[in-house]
Motif scaffolding. Structure first.
Motif, PDB file in Angstrom:
ATOM      1  N   LYS A  56      -5.500  -6.478  -2.900  1.00  0.00           N
ATOM      2  CA  LYS A  56      -4.093  -6.311  -2.502  1.00  0.00           C
ATOM      3  C   LYS A  56      -3.574  -4.932  -2.897  1.00  0.00           C
ATOM      4  O   LYS A  56      -2.796  -4.315  -2.161  1.00  0.00           O
TER       5      LYS A  56
ATOM      6  N   SER B 144      -2.180  -2.068  -0.442  1.00  0.00           N
ATOM      7  CA  SER B 144      -0.892  -1.398  -0.665  1.00  0.00           C
ATOM      8  C   SER B 144      -1.056   0.121  -0.620  1.00  0.00           C
ATOM      9  O   SER B 144      -0.212   0.834  -0.066  1.00  0.00           O
TER      10      SER B 144
ATOM     11  N   GLU C  71      -1.430   1.165   2.972  1.00  0.00           N
ATOM     12  CA  GLU C  71      -0.127   1.075   3.646  1.00  0.00           C
ATOM     13  C   GLU C  71       0.741   2.288   3.322  1.00  0.00           C
ATOM     14  O   GLU C  71       1.417   2.830   4.195  1.00  0.00           O
ATOM     15  N   LYS C  72       0.710   2.706   2.045  1.00  0.00           N
ATOM     16  CA  LYS C  72       1.498   3.880   1.653  1.00  0.00           C
ATOM     17  C   LYS C  72       0.999   5.141   2.349  1.00  0.00           C
ATOM     18  O   LYS C  72       1.788   5.973   2.802  1.00  0.00           O
TER      19      LYS C  72
END
Length: 660
Positions: free
Chosen positions: A50, A54, A57-58
């Motif tokens: 996860k 993340s 995604e950033k």
């Protein structure tokens, strides 16, 4: 699509799939009452996945949605810019005390000063440097002029309506916003879907009303304010209509561009220039467009300032004597082939682009180079400026080549200057409609025999019939093309008279056989007569100024915040109790407040490299480097040195006004 974005989207999809598999594994272990150690290890692996997701995604968000060179989001950056501009009266909504009107803005004192400077530099860079002929034409334009130019029939945007409230929206903007929103904020879409949305954006200007409506329905786009269904797209003319004079019989429009005033004055400007080509005319003035749903502040407004150049040139010779001065320039260019294949703009040598035929001719290339120099000298970031070539489906059928100077802002890439080779369309359109020859002439070295149409109006007969209107009728007869003239000749020979429309009179007149002689004769031609081509750079001054604001804007406060945290951390590490005071009161009042509490020292952050330290009883202040602040305080508070020692060893700082 850029390779980095493509790979990030694919990595995100793969990571999500791995997380789902690992989640299933954790649930299976719990369901089977597996050992706690095995479950904990599986959960730890899931959490690690996860975190990796993340991180991806950033990176993806930064790739598609962040402000270039900044961690601040585009929306937050834009709001900070607009708040400053409005707060400092660079510009404000017009008629604000009555609630304002969308798409209308007033420039305040600093905004007027900047606009004045930009226009002065534009005149220096173009009008004076190129010895252009500057004109100033009326904003109100008769309908016949804009009918000839095509604006009355074709100057439209496609509009949709909220089917329940009747609120109007520009159809292509709704589709554009939807695609950008999905690309920039929906990180779950696949690389293939992102590529599809980017393709829609690339061909947006070419979509018909039916195709646009189909896409709006396919993507489920609704009215932004109410989420109500939308009507099918239909055309809306963007010109403000008016009437000239009290009778209401002479329709007119507020001009949507300044160029037409130059075209209709070509004959006089050509004579003023000694009947020589090439030459350029320029005009700065207001233009008006009744935008369907204006937004984006100064970027899309209903009244705006244009600065336009019409460079008239021989269509058989589009070389430019000063082209070599810009040929070696390198900047971001975005030819249509790169757009179609999904590539990005690349740095290209202008001379190479012209020699390869990517840019149609030297004169067009020269003005592209001059526009680049103008914008970068103003302060536009050269790495956020590109020249994008119109796709074949974007260009008018008569245009030879068109490029837009686009500037990157928080709204995306914004067209701020259009540079087009419009061929001879505009002059021919006005010549056909007005009957006035808008042509240039060139003497040829060796006369040649040609068969020419000869139209010879009999001025005596025309004068007896039309009196004061004789000149307009003569000009209209002489401006007939070959087909019109031969048709008239045939009618006169069979009927003896013919109805003839004189545009400048706005009515039909009866021409009799005795009034004009039409024939074909062999003549020796000593000069060549032709309609010039036009190279047109058109500048949206308001858009350029707004992009200049964004490219010049930065936040300085973040640096001080960072220093405050560094000093606080070093004081804590040194074991010194302290409190940070960031209230909005003056520094003098804050000193007084800490004096009352008995706090012996105050550190003030007033630069990026040093601070002042103030002693309570003497009110004396010294200046020390940021890195030394905690060490000096530790030494004095522990009694290893005295304030007198510090006063003797460091520069003094005077702040009488603050103490007062």
């Amino acid at each position: 699509m850029a390779a980095s974005e493509d790979s990030l989207r694919r990595a995100l999809v793969e990571k999500q799939s791995t997380i789902e598999s690992q989640g299933n594994a954790v649930r299976a272990l719990k369901a089977s009452n597996a050992e706690k150690k095995a479950v904990d290890e599986a959960i730890e692996k899931l959490n690690a996945l996860k975190l990796e997701k993340s991180s991806i995604e950033k990176q993806l968000q930064a790739s598609v949605g962040g402000n270039p060179g900044s961690s601040v989001s585009k929306e937050a950056f834009r709001q900070a810019v607009v708040n400053t501009l409005v707060g400092r009266l660079f510009f404000i909504p017009s008629f604000k005390i009555y609630g304002g009107v969308a798409g209308l803005y007033d420039y305040g004192p600093p905004g007027c000063a900047i606009k004045s400077n930009v226009l002065a530099f534009w005149r220096q860079h173009f009008v004076l440097e190129e010895n252009m002929l500057e004109v100033d034409c009326p904003c109100v334009t008769p309908e016949v002029v804009l009918k000839a130019s095509g604006h009355v029939d074709k100057f439209t945007d496609l509009m949709v309506k909220d089917e329940k409230t009747g609120t109007c929206y520009r159809a292509d903007h709704l589709l554009k916003d939807f695609c950008n929103e999905k690309i920039q904020k929906d990180l779950s879409i696949t690389a293939e879907k992102a590529a599809e949305l980017k393709h829609v954006l690339a061909v947006l200007d070419d979509l018909s009303a039916e195709e646009l409506g189909t896409k709006i329905k396919e993507y489920g786009i609704t009215a932004p304010d109410t989420r109500n269904p939308l009507s099918d797209p239909y055309p809306f003319n963007l010109m403000f209509q008016t009437s000239i004079g009290p009778s209401g019989l002479s329709p007119g429009y507020m001009r949507p561009e300044t160029a037409q005033g130059i075209f209709v004055n070509f004959k006089d400007l050509y004579n003023y220039n000694g009947n020589k080509l090439p030459f350029a005319a320029a005009q700065i003035g207001q233009a008006f467009r009744n935008e369907i749903s204006p937004r984006q502040g100064l970027l899309r407004v209903r009244e705006f300032t244009l600065a336009e150049i019409e460079h008239f040139v021989d269509p058989d010779d589009k070389s430019h004597p000063k082209y070599s001065e810009v040929a070696d320039l390198e900047f971001l260019m975005f030819p249509r082939e790169q757009q179609i294949s999904g590539q990005s703009a690349k740095k290209t040598c202008l001379g190479e682009a012209v020699s390869k035929g990517i840019v149609n001719n030297e004169t067009l290339g020269y003005f592209i180079g001059r526009v680049y120099l103008f914008l970068t000298c103003l302060g536009i970031d050269k790495d956020r400026l590109r020249f994008r070539q119109h796709l074949a489906n974007e260009m008018a059928h008569y245009a030879a080549d068109c490029w837009d100077a686009e500037i990157e802002s928080s709204y995306g890439w914004i067209e701020c200057v259009g540079i087009a080779d419009r061929s001879a369309y505009d002059l021919r359109a006005h010549m056909d409609k007005s009957g006035v020859p808008l042509v240039a002439r060139e003497r040829i070295s060796e006369p040649k025999e040609v068969e020419k149409l000869v139209i010879a109006p009999v001025k005596k007969e025309l004068g007896l019939s039309f009196k004061g209107n004789q000149k307009k009728v003569v000009e209209a007869l002489e401006a007939m093309n070959e087909k019109e003239a031969l048709d008239m000749k045939s009618s006169l020979e069979t009927k003896g008279e013919v109805e003839f429309h004189v545009c400048t009179l706005g009515e039909n007149v009866t021409i009799k056989k005795s009034m004009v002689s039409i024939s074909k004769e062999k003549k020796k031609e000593h000069q060549r007569t032709f309609t010039p081509s036009v190279i047109e750079p058109s500048f949206g001054i308001g858009r350029i100024i707004y992009c200049l604001y964004e490219h010049s804007f930065y936040l300085r406060i973040s640096c001080m915040r960072m220093l405050r945290k560094i000093i606080s951390k070093s004081l804590t590490a040194a074991g010194i109790s302290h409190k940070i005071d960031i209230t909005g009161t003056s520094i003098g009042k804050r000193y007084a407040r800490t004096d009352e509490l008995g706090v012996p020292f105050a550190i003030t952050v007033d630069s990026t490299s040093s601070v002042t330290i103030r002693e309570r009883d003497s009110k004396d202040q010294i200046r020390v480097n940021v890195e030394e602040a905690a060490t000096v305080m530790k030494s004095v508070t522990d009694g290893n040195t005295t304030w007198a020692d510090a006063w003797a060893n460091f520069p003094h700082h005077s702040s009488v006004s603050a103490e007062e």
